[in-house]
Design a protein around this motif. Structure first.
Motif, mmCIF file in Angstrom:
data_model
loop_
_atom_site.group_PDB
_atom_site.id
_atom_site.type_symbol
_atom_site.label_atom_id
_atom_site.label_comp_id
_atom_site.label_asym_id
_atom_site.label_seq_id
_atom_site.Cartn_x
_atom_site.Cartn_y
_atom_site.Cartn_z
ATOM 1 N N ALA A 63 15.653 11.144 -44.799
ATOM 2 C CA ALA A 63 14.317 11.612 -45.205
ATOM 3 C C ALA A 63 13.903 10.933 -46.509
ATOM 4 C CB ALA A 63 14.320 13.124 -45.373
ATOM 5 N N ARG A 64 14.868 10.786 -47.416
ATOM 6 C CA ARG A 64 14.588 10.135 -48.707
ATOM 7 C C ARG A 64 14.169 8.683 -48.503
ATOM 8 N NH1 ARG A 64 19.381 11.633 -51.282
ATOM 9 N NH2 ARG A 64 18.478 13.662 -51.775
ATOM 10 N N TRP A 65 14.887 7.987 -47.627
ATOM 11 C CA TRP A 65 14.577 6.591 -47.300
ATOM 12 C C TRP A 65 13.180 6.487 -46.689
ATOM 13 C CZ3 TRP A 65 13.327 4.112 -42.744
ATOM 14 C CH2 TRP A 65 13.455 2.721 -42.733
ATOM 15 N N TYR A 86 18.877 23.985 -44.588
ATOM 16 C CA TYR A 86 20.074 23.224 -44.987
ATOM 17 C C TYR A 86 20.109 22.845 -46.463
ATOM 18 C CZ TYR A 86 20.819 22.785 -40.008
ATOM 19 O OH TYR A 86 21.016 23.075 -38.689
ATOM 20 N N HIS A 87 18.952 22.844 -47.103
ATOM 21 C CA HIS A 87 18.890 22.358 -48.481
ATOM 22 C C HIS A 87 17.996 23.277 -49.290
ATOM 23 C CE1 HIS A 87 20.458 18.614 -46.765
ATOM 24 N NE2 HIS A 87 19.515 18.722 -45.854
ATOM 25 N N LEU A 130 15.330 19.330 -51.727
ATOM 26 C CA LEU A 130 14.279 18.828 -50.841
ATOM 27 C C LEU A 130 13.228 18.033 -51.603
ATOM 28 C CD1 LEU A 130 13.812 21.961 -48.554
ATOM 29 C CD2 LEU A 130 14.811 19.776 -47.880
ATOM 30 N N SER A 131 13.027 18.398 -52.875
ATOM 31 C CA SER A 131 11.983 17.711 -53.658
ATOM 32 C C SER A 131 12.328 16.242 -53.884
ATOM 33 C CB SER A 131 11.761 18.427 -54.995
ATOM 34 O OG SER A 131 12.860 18.187 -55.855
ATOM 35 N N THR A 132 13.592 15.858 -53.679
ATOM 36 C CA THR A 132 13.977 14.455 -53.846
ATOM 37 C C THR A 132 13.724 13.637 -52.577
ATOM 38 O OG1 THR A 132 16.267 14.743 -53.066
ATOM 39 C CG2 THR A 132 15.852 15.172 -55.410
ATOM 40 N N ALA A 133 13.393 14.317 -51.486
ATOM 41 C CA ALA A 133 13.293 13.614 -50.205
ATOM 42 C C ALA A 133 12.019 13.909 -49.416
ATOM 43 C CB ALA A 133 14.505 13.963 -49.336
ATOM 44 N N TYR A 134 11.315 14.949 -49.795
ATOM 45 C CA TYR A 134 10.109 15.352 -49.053
ATOM 46 C C TYR A 134 8.959 15.568 -50.034
ATOM 47 C CZ TYR A 134 13.112 16.383 -44.990
ATOM 48 O OH TYR A 134 13.996 16.306 -43.939
ATOM 49 N N GLU A 184 6.224 24.354 -58.734
ATOM 50 C CA GLU A 184 6.772 23.935 -60.041
ATOM 51 C C GLU A 184 7.405 22.562 -59.973
ATOM 52 O OE1 GLU A 184 9.137 26.735 -62.157
ATOM 53 O OE2 GLU A 184 7.331 27.912 -62.575
ATOM 54 N N LEU A 185 7.934 22.233 -58.797
ATOM 55 C CA LEU A 185 8.544 20.916 -58.594
ATOM 56 C C LEU A 185 7.514 19.882 -58.122
ATOM 57 C CD1 LEU A 185 11.782 22.231 -56.883
ATOM 58 C CD2 LEU A 185 11.732 20.899 -59.005
ATOM 59 N N LYS A 186 6.237 20.246 -58.220
ATOM 60 C CA LYS A 186 5.124 19.359 -57.831
ATOM 61 C C LYS A 186 5.138 19.023 -56.347
ATOM 62 C CE LYS A 186 3.965 18.754 -62.245
ATOM 63 N NZ LYS A 186 3.598 20.103 -62.697
ATOM 64 N N MET A 187 5.695 19.917 -55.553
ATOM 65 C CA MET A 187 5.655 19.712 -54.106
ATOM 66 C C MET A 187 4.450 20.433 -53.519
ATOM 67 S SD MET A 187 9.591 20.377 -52.990
ATOM 68 C CE MET A 187 9.634 19.379 -51.497
ATOM 69 N N LYS A 188 3.982 19.919 -52.389
ATOM 70 C CA LYS A 188 2.929 20.608 -51.642
ATOM 71 C C LYS A 188 3.578 21.710 -50.805
ATOM 72 C CE LYS A 188 -0.638 17.757 -52.392
ATOM 73 N NZ LYS A 188 -1.888 18.212 -53.026
#
Ligand code: MG
Length: 339
Positions: free
Chosen positions: A216-218, A235-236, A241-245, A270-274
């Protein structure tokens, strides 16, 4: 104080097919919690993908000691108690968590969204989901969904392009796609996403198997569309997840209810994720519960109740994708007169 539950089989308007399964009916458990003359509702829509079934939900609900619920004014304590009974069981916990929220808000005489501190309820329009099908039937389903301004289409199999082309032959509206882990290699996923980016597709949900966070990160580094985690949520944690999605799909049934879902939404932001707020096939009980949080998120996908023909409740309306909540107390949901 009383906690009752019953099984109810939801009938789908269309056979619902995703990359791993196909269904015409979906069994759910409806929970009634009663105290001080106030009846509150909850719902579990168990997911076999995470080892749940009607039987596991019933077993969990049977193991709740009512006196341990005590005063349900502390939702954190209530959730701690549920977690102390057994790990996992998110939909069973969700059912009782929703019922506790409904009860407290009815006791306090406020709609649930106000209890959450949401003053004016203005939520992003919900997408309407179209399961996998033959191109001809996709055309028909897209036409039937003409009132819905955003469609979510299930992909994740070799005929993806034909499905999207079929949808595009009859509509120019924004599409979102959900591969449900269906693309198995990095190359396949990237090729699909590159092509989808040319088709006015807004985002891609769970392109590859949930465990494969490196992939997912790739993919995210190369893909031109936002990549959203759904199955990977099991799973995470959100910070991994914020490092890959780019975002997460929060579902009450998978996160264990409103209390935990709300925490996930805030954590992701907070992690700037949608954040997408999603659902399973559920009655208006589960959908209304989520809809009370829908003003907090970036994308809504709360259409589970409009995909079924025998919803035993009403109180949340989906008007052309606009989620209209009742201003009644609690969830604002009542037994439908025809049920
Ligand atoms: Mg999904």
């Amino acid at each position: 104080m009383k906690l009752d539950y019953r099984r109810y089989d939801l009938r789908l308007k269309h056979t619902f097919t995703i990359s791993r399964s196909s269904r015409d009916t979906v069994p759910v458990i409806i929970v009634n919690f009663e105290k001080d003359g106030i009846v509150a509702y909850g719902e579990a829509s168990p997911n076999v993908r995470y080892g749940e079934s009607i039987e596991t939900v019933e077993k969990f609900l049977d193991s709740i000691e009512l006196e341990r619920l005590g005063n349900p004014s502390s939702l954190e304590k209530v959730n701690e108690y549920f977690d102390s009974i057994a790990p996992g069981n998110p939909s069973a916990k969700c059912a009782v968590d929703i019922a506790m929220h409904d009860w407290i808000c009815k006791k306090l005489r406020v709609p649930l969204y106000r209890f959450f501190g949401i003053i004016k309820h203005k939520a992003p329009i919900s997408s309407f989901t179209i399961g996998m099908d033959t191109p001809d039937r996709i055309v028909q389903k897209v036409k039937e969904a003409t009132n819905y301004p955003i469609l979510k289409i299930k992909v994740g199999f070799p005929g993806d392009e034909e499905i999207i082309k079929a949808a595009r032959s009859v509509t120019g509206k924004p599409l979102r796609v959900d591969a449900n882990e269906g693309w198995k290699s990095r190359g396949e996923a990237l090729d699909k996403i590159r092509w989808l980016a040319t088709q006015n597709v807004e985002l891609v949900e769970q392109p590859m198997p949930a465990e494969q966070i490196e992939d997912a990160r790739w993919l995210r580094a190369k893909a031109k569309l936002p990549i959203i985690a759904d199955e990977a949520m099991a799973y995470h944690d959100v910070s991994e997840l914020s490092t890959a999605y780019d975002g997460i799909n929060v579902k009450l049934q998978k996160s264990g209810g409103l209390f935990k879902a709300r925490k996930l939404i805030h954590e992701a932001h907070e992690l700037k994720m949608k954040v997408m707020l999603g659902c399973m096939i559920e009655t208006s009980v589960g959908i209304a519960a989520a809809a009370h949080l829908s003003a907090l998120v970036d994308w809504n996908d709360l259409d589970g109740n409009v995909l079924v023909s025998n919803d035993p409740f009403d109180g949340i309306k989906n008007e052309d994708g606009n989620l209209i909540l009742s201003d009644d107390t609690g969830l604002g949901v009542k037994a439908a007169s025809q049920s």
